[in-house]
Motif scaffolding. Structure first.
Motif, short mmCIF file in Angstrom:
data_model
loop_
_atom_site.label_atom_id
_atom_site.label_comp_id
_atom_site.label_asym_id
_atom_site.label_seq_id
_atom_site.Cartn_x
_atom_site.Cartn_y
_atom_site.Cartn_z
N TYR A 44 0.87 -1.19 0.00
CA TYR A 44 0.00 0.00 0.00
C TYR A 44 0.90 1.23 0.00
O TYR A 44 2.11 1.14 -0.27
CB TYR A 44 -0.99 -0.03 1.17
N THR A 197 -8.77 4.78 2.45
CA THR A 197 -9.61 3.67 2.01
C THR A 197 -11.06 3.88 2.43
O THR A 197 -12.00 3.63 1.65
CB THR A 197 -9.10 2.34 2.60
N PRO A 270 -4.52 -1.12 -3.45
CA PRO A 270 -5.50 -0.02 -3.44
C PRO A 270 -5.51 0.72 -4.78
O PRO A 270 -4.55 0.62 -5.56
CB PRO A 270 -5.00 0.88 -2.31
N VAL A 274 -6.29 6.15 -3.97
CA VAL A 274 -5.99 5.85 -2.57
C VAL A 274 -4.48 5.81 -2.34
O VAL A 274 -3.97 6.36 -1.36
CB VAL A 274 -6.64 4.52 -2.14
#
Length: 332
Positions: A44, A197, A270, A274
């Motif tokens: 992420y 998120t 993501p 994001v």
């Protein structure tokens, strides 16, 4: 005194590219060291610099053929590195401390998120703007998470009696659902993770109270290596640290290209929107006041001592030991 440091066992892990390499500090391949970096979680926004450094050839220029793999939490990554199943890892500083105290033979070679992203996060418009607004609210957290243990210190530092804030313990992946469903008013997590998120899933803005902005400062995630690797191949550790430092600097300078470099990193990656917001938030956290003009990942011993003292005071670790118990500077 400024010194560079190893990535926290709780935050970054570089795993050997194959089990056969498990007891070595990397394997030669095409003139470069084959090194597997194990992340602390799924890919992420916090991990943007590693992918950008690989894509941009920064690791290659330092003689490293880097492979990046996901991890299953900082504690598990620290154990994998210590057991010779990984070369290096991304590990949070809190996990570096607790792992070392438990006899896991790893050390940080540098915290790259020198201001922890830990915070209380919530929907905008929830009536929460300061710690005192948490009175009567329900906060989702994960029992056993060191940063859940920091919540009482955060509340105390801001004059909020712990008994006036209700907590509900859930699995890490359930914290977002707890807030979206209304089971909890807020959650304890990383501002560079859950908040963006939640906004994408609901279309609603989120806010946060960053612990470090409200009196509780700790180091965040960084790179860790095993004691064995640091003894056998300190040059490899230093090369990885330098390449990572340059990769972080490059990602700050070219955020759009850095975020784009993560495309295809994981089926559960993501969205680009994001990721961009996650990295925007994370990139604010690379320094402390003591290291404001230093290269990314170059730590100050006083920041380590402050973090150790805090976690010892909370009972997360048994006692406050010297910083060198947990941290081996390898950079310049």
């Amino acid at each position: 005194m400024l010194t560079s440091s190893a990535a926290v066992a709780a935050g970054l892990a570089v795993v050997l590219t194959s089990a056969a390499c498990g007891d070595a500090a990397g394997a030669k391949g095409g003139g470069k060291e084959k090194v597997t970096l194990m992340l602390n979680f799924y890919p992420y926004g916090d991990h943007v610099p590693y992918y950008f450094g690989k894509t941009k050839g920064i690791f290659g220029r330092h003689g490293i053929d880097l492979k990046i793999v996901p991890g299953k939490g900082s504690n598990a990554v620290a154990q994998a590195v210590a057991a010779g199943k990984a070369d290096f890892g991304v590990v949070d500083t809190a996990a570096v401390l607790t792992s070392a105290d438990a006899g896991v033979k790893v050390k940080s070679i540098g915290s790259f998120f020198q201001t922890s992203p830990s915070a209380v996060q919530f929907f905008g418009g929830s009536g929460i703007a300061r710690p005192q607004d948490l009175k009567g609210k329900t906060v989702a957290l994960t029992s056993g998470d060191p940063y859940a243990d920091v919540l009482p210190a955060f509340l105390k530092a801001n004059g909020v009696p712990a008994g006036e804030v209700k907590t509900v313990s859930v699995q890490p992946a359930a914290k977002i659902a707890a807030v979206i469903s209304g089971k909890a008013d807020a959650l304890v997590g990383f501002i560079s993770d859950q908040g963006p998120t939640i906004t994408e899933k609901t279309g609603k803005p989120t806010g946060y109270l960053l612990f470090s902005e409200w009196g509780v400062r700790t180091l965040g995630a960084g790179l860790v290596a095993s004691d064995r690797t640091l003894a056998r191949d300190p040059k490899l550790a230093a090369s990885l640290w330098r390449a990572t430092s340059e990769s972080f600097a490059a990602a700050v300078k070219e955020p759009d290209a850095a975020v784009a470099s993560m495309e295809g990193a994981s089926p559960s990656l993501p969205s680009r929107t994001v990721l961009a917001e996650q990295w925007k938030r994370a990139s604010r956290l690379l320094h402390t006041k003591r290291t404001a003009s230093a290269a990314p990942g170059l730590n100050d011993e006083a920041d380590w001592n402050d973090t150790i003292k805090l976690f010892a005071g909370l009972g997360v670790i048994a006692s406050a030991k010297p910083a060198t118990t947990y941290w081996k500077p390898v950079g310049e």
